[in-house]
Write a protein that holds these residues in place. Structure first.
Motif, mmCIF file in Angstrom:
data_model
loop_
_atom_site.group_PDB
_atom_site.id
_atom_site.type_symbol
_atom_site.label_atom_id
_atom_site.label_comp_id
_atom_site.label_asym_id
_atom_site.label_seq_id
_atom_site.Cartn_x
_atom_site.Cartn_y
_atom_site.Cartn_z
ATOM 1 N N GLY A 1 83.537 23.863 -38.693
ATOM 2 C CA GLY A 1 83.846 24.907 -39.799
ATOM 3 C C GLY A 1 84.581 24.380 -40.819
ATOM 4 N N GLU A 2 85.762 24.748 -41.138
ATOM 5 C CA GLU A 2 87.206 24.906 -41.339
ATOM 6 C C GLU A 2 88.147 24.816 -40.124
ATOM 7 O OE1 GLU A 2 87.113 23.459 -44.443
ATOM 8 O OE2 GLU A 2 85.218 23.781 -44.162
ATOM 9 N N GLN A 3 87.481 24.968 -38.861
ATOM 10 C CA GLN A 3 88.359 25.381 -37.873
ATOM 11 C C GLN A 3 88.820 24.364 -37.274
ATOM 12 O OE1 GLN A 3 87.620 28.330 -34.786
ATOM 13 N NE2 GLN A 3 88.425 29.196 -36.343
ATOM 14 N N VAL A 4 89.543 23.912 -36.246
ATOM 15 C CA VAL A 4 90.201 22.714 -35.766
ATOM 16 C C VAL A 4 90.960 23.156 -34.595
ATOM 17 C CG1 VAL A 4 91.714 20.305 -35.416
ATOM 18 C CG2 VAL A 4 89.667 21.123 -37.988
ATOM 19 N N THR A 5 90.422 22.945 -33.511
ATOM 20 C CA THR A 5 90.738 22.967 -32.709
ATOM 21 C C THR A 5 91.737 21.619 -31.658
ATOM 22 O OG1 THR A 5 88.870 24.101 -31.458
ATOM 23 C CG2 THR A 5 90.289 23.001 -29.468
ATOM 24 N N ARG B 1 92.719 24.904 -44.836
ATOM 25 C CA ARG B 1 92.353 25.079 -45.971
ATOM 26 C C ARG B 1 92.886 24.466 -47.120
ATOM 27 N NH1 ARG B 1 95.116 29.696 -43.542
ATOM 28 N NH2 ARG B 1 94.568 31.691 -42.482
ATOM 29 N N PRO B 2 91.726 24.171 -47.871
ATOM 30 C CA PRO B 2 91.863 23.689 -49.429
ATOM 31 C C PRO B 2 92.826 23.996 -50.204
ATOM 32 C CG PRO B 2 90.348 24.399 -49.374
ATOM 33 C CD PRO B 2 90.161 24.681 -48.048
ATOM 34 N N GLY C 1 91.216 15.866 -51.750
ATOM 35 C CA GLY C 1 92.054 17.063 -51.921
ATOM 36 C C GLY C 1 93.363 17.219 -51.163
ATOM 37 N N GLU C 2 94.073 17.853 -51.728
ATOM 38 C CA GLU C 2 95.016 18.171 -50.154
ATOM 39 C C GLU C 2 94.862 19.676 -49.104
ATOM 40 O OE1 GLU C 2 98.973 19.015 -52.066
ATOM 41 O OE2 GLU C 2 98.788 16.593 -53.039
ATOM 42 N N TRP C 3 94.803 19.607 -48.283
ATOM 43 C CA TRP C 3 94.529 20.285 -47.049
ATOM 44 C C TRP C 3 95.749 21.113 -46.844
ATOM 45 C CZ3 TRP C 3 89.641 21.955 -46.078
ATOM 46 C CH2 TRP C 3 88.332 21.238 -47.306
ATOM 47 N N GLY C 4 95.627 22.836 -46.271
ATOM 48 C CA GLY C 4 96.697 23.017 -45.615
ATOM 49 C C GLY C 4 96.103 23.489 -44.399
ATOM 50 N N LEU D 1 99.864 17.553 -41.679
ATOM 51 C CA LEU D 1 99.616 19.310 -42.099
ATOM 52 C C LEU D 1 100.386 20.229 -40.867
ATOM 53 C CD1 LEU D 1 96.239 18.427 -42.014
ATOM 54 C CD2 LEU D 1 97.444 19.007 -43.982
ATOM 55 N N VAL D 2 100.221 19.940 -39.268
ATOM 56 C CA VAL D 2 100.961 20.741 -38.637
ATOM 57 C C VAL D 2 101.572 20.277 -37.132
ATOM 58 C CG1 VAL D 2 100.821 22.463 -36.071
ATOM 59 C CG2 VAL D 2 99.012 22.272 -37.988
ATOM 60 N N GLU D 3 102.525 20.929 -37.451
ATOM 61 C CA GLU D 3 103.214 19.767 -36.178
ATOM 62 C C GLU D 3 103.913 20.897 -35.213
ATOM 63 O OE1 GLU D 3 106.172 16.504 -35.234
ATOM 64 O OE2 GLU D 3 105.850 16.859 -37.514
ATOM 65 N N ILE D 4 103.111 20.140 -33.763
ATOM 66 C CA ILE D 4 103.563 20.370 -32.162
ATOM 67 C C ILE D 4 104.315 21.409 -32.594
ATOM 68 C CG2 ILE D 4 102.375 20.791 -30.043
ATOM 69 C CD1 ILE D 4 100.203 19.234 -30.876
ATOM 70 N N GLU D 5 105.440 21.937 -32.182
ATOM 71 C CA GLU D 5 106.682 22.798 -32.086
ATOM 72 C C GLU D 5 106.709 22.670 -30.414
ATOM 73 O OE1 GLU D 5 107.533 25.660 -34.602
ATOM 74 O OE2 GLU D 5 107.081 23.940 -36.422
ATOM 75 N N GLY D 6 108.135 23.424 -30.272
ATOM 76 C CA GLY D 6 108.534 23.710 -28.882
ATOM 77 C C GLY D 6 108.534 22.400 -27.262
ATOM 78 N N GLU D 7 108.139 23.485 -26.361
ATOM 79 C CA GLU D 7 108.159 22.640 -25.000
ATOM 80 C C GLU D 7 106.964 22.120 -25.141
ATOM 81 O OE1 GLU D 7 106.041 26.496 -22.420
ATOM 82 O OE2 GLU D 7 108.094 25.002 -21.861
#
Length: 286
Positions: A254-258, A282-283, A12-15, A228-234
Motif C-alpha cells: 500500500g502506502e507503506q514502504v519497508t 503521503r502524497p 506528484g510530490e510525495w512526503g 524523502l528520508v535520510e537515515i540518521e544516527g549510527e
C-alpha cells in the motif's frame, strides 16, 4: 519493471515519515521472485532446463528445453524472453543465454546475451549486460534483430518511455537515473551515490522510489529528484556503505514502504544484523 496505476499524468510530490525502526540478527531473506508470466489464459512456467506454456485448463501447449536455469520471464506481443543462469561457471560467471521464443509454439527465434530484460510491447524487448567493459542496453524486435542501443544498464522502468536506475559497480559510481530516448540518446537525470542500488519501487503515478545509500529518494517522470528520508544516527554509515556484503532491499505494501539493510556479522558472514525502517508515504497537497 512496468509502471502501474494512474496513467500518463505528471508524477506528484510525495512526503514520507519513518514510523518504526527495528534491529534483528538472522539470515537475510531475499525477496521471492516468480520466474513465470501469465497473459490471455496462458502461463509461462519454468524449471531447470525447461520453459513450458500451460493454458488455463492445465494443458501443456509446448515445452522448450534449454541449457541453464531460467531467472526471469518477459512477455511482449507474440514473443517470450527468458533470461537464464548457467549451470556451470563460464567466463561470464553464471550468465546463461537469453532465449527469445515464439509464444504460439515455443520455437527458438533467437539466442541472445544479456543479464536483465524488460518487455516494451509489440514483441520488442530490452536486454542489458554489465561487466567486462559492457555497460549496455539493447532493444530487439520480435525477430531478434537489434533496433537500438544505449550505453546504460541497471533496473528498467518501462511505461511512458524507459527509465533506468543505473548500477555500475564502480567506486565512486557514475550511476544516474536516466531516460532512454530513440537513437541511442540518453537523457541524464540525478546522480546516484550507491553503485548497486536495489530494485526500485514504482508508485501509482509513475514516481520511482530509489534507495540510494542512506537516502530514500523519489524520481518523477521528468527525472526530478527529492530526498524523502535520510537515515540518521549510527545506522547511517551502514546504509551508506558500498561494501559488497552490505545488502539492501525495498518492499511496499500500500502506502507503506519497508527499507532493509543487512550488515554481515564479523564472525559469521552468513548471518546479518538487519536494520529495518517502516516508512509511510503521503502524497503532498492531496
Amino acid at each position: 519493471m512496468a509502471e502501474t496505476g494512474a496513467g500518463a499524468g505528471q508524477a506528484g510530490e510525495w512526503g514520507a515519515e519513518v514510523v518504526e525502526r527495528r534491529r534483528s540478527v538472522g539470515s537475510w531473506r531475499f525477496p521471492a521472485r516468480e520466474v513465470a508470466a501469465r497473459r490471455d489464459g496462458l502461463r509461462i512456467e519454468t524449471a531447470v532446463g525447461s520453459v513450458t506454456c500451460v493454458d488455463d485448463s492445465g494443458r501443456i501447449r509446448w515445452t522448450h528445453r534449454c541449457v541453464g536455469r531460467p531467472n526471469a520471464v518477459h512477455l511482449s506481443g507474440d514473443r517470450v524472453l527468458v533470461t537464464t543462469d548457467s549451470l556451470e561457471y563460464t567466463p561470464w560467471g553464471m550468465l546463461g543465454p537469453a532465449l527469445l521464443l515464439d509464444l504460439a509454439d515455443g520455437r527458438l527465434v533467437a539466442e541472445l546475451r544479456g543479464a536483465r530484460g524488460a518487455a516494451r510491447g509489440g514483441g520488442r524487448f530490452l536486454l542489458g549486460l554489465e561487466g567486462y567493459d559492457f555497460f549496455d542496453t539493447w532493444e530487439y524486435d520480435r525477430d531478434g534483430d537489434r533496433t537500438d542501443a544505449w550505453r546504460s544498464y541497471g533496473h528498467y522502468v518501462v511505461g511512458t518511455g524507459v527509465r533506468v536506475v543505473e548500477a555500475d559497480r564502480n567506486l565512486p559510481t557514475k550511476g544516474r537515473v536516466v531516460r532512454l530516448l530513440p537513437g541511442g540518446v540518453i537523457r541524464q537525470g540525478p546522480s546516484l551515490s550507491d553503485p548497486q542500488p536495489p530494485e526500485p519501487l514504482v508508485l501509482r503515478d509513475g514516481t520511482i522510489l530509489v534507495l540510494d545509500g542512506a537516502r530514500l529518494r523519489s524520481v518523477d517522470r521528468d527525472l526530478r529528484s527529492r530526498t524523502l528520508v535520510e537515515i540518521e544516527g549510527e545506522l547511517g554509515p551502514v546504509a551508506a556503505s558500498s561494501g559488497a556484503r552490505v545488502l539492501r532491499s525495498l518492499r511496499r505494501s500500500g502506502e507503506q514502504v519497508t527499507v532493509m539493510v543487512g550488515e554481515p556479522l564479523p564472525d559469521d558472514p552468513a548471518r546479518f544484523t538487519i536494520h529495518t525502517w517502516t516508512i509511510v508515504l503521503r502524497p503532498v497537497g492531496r
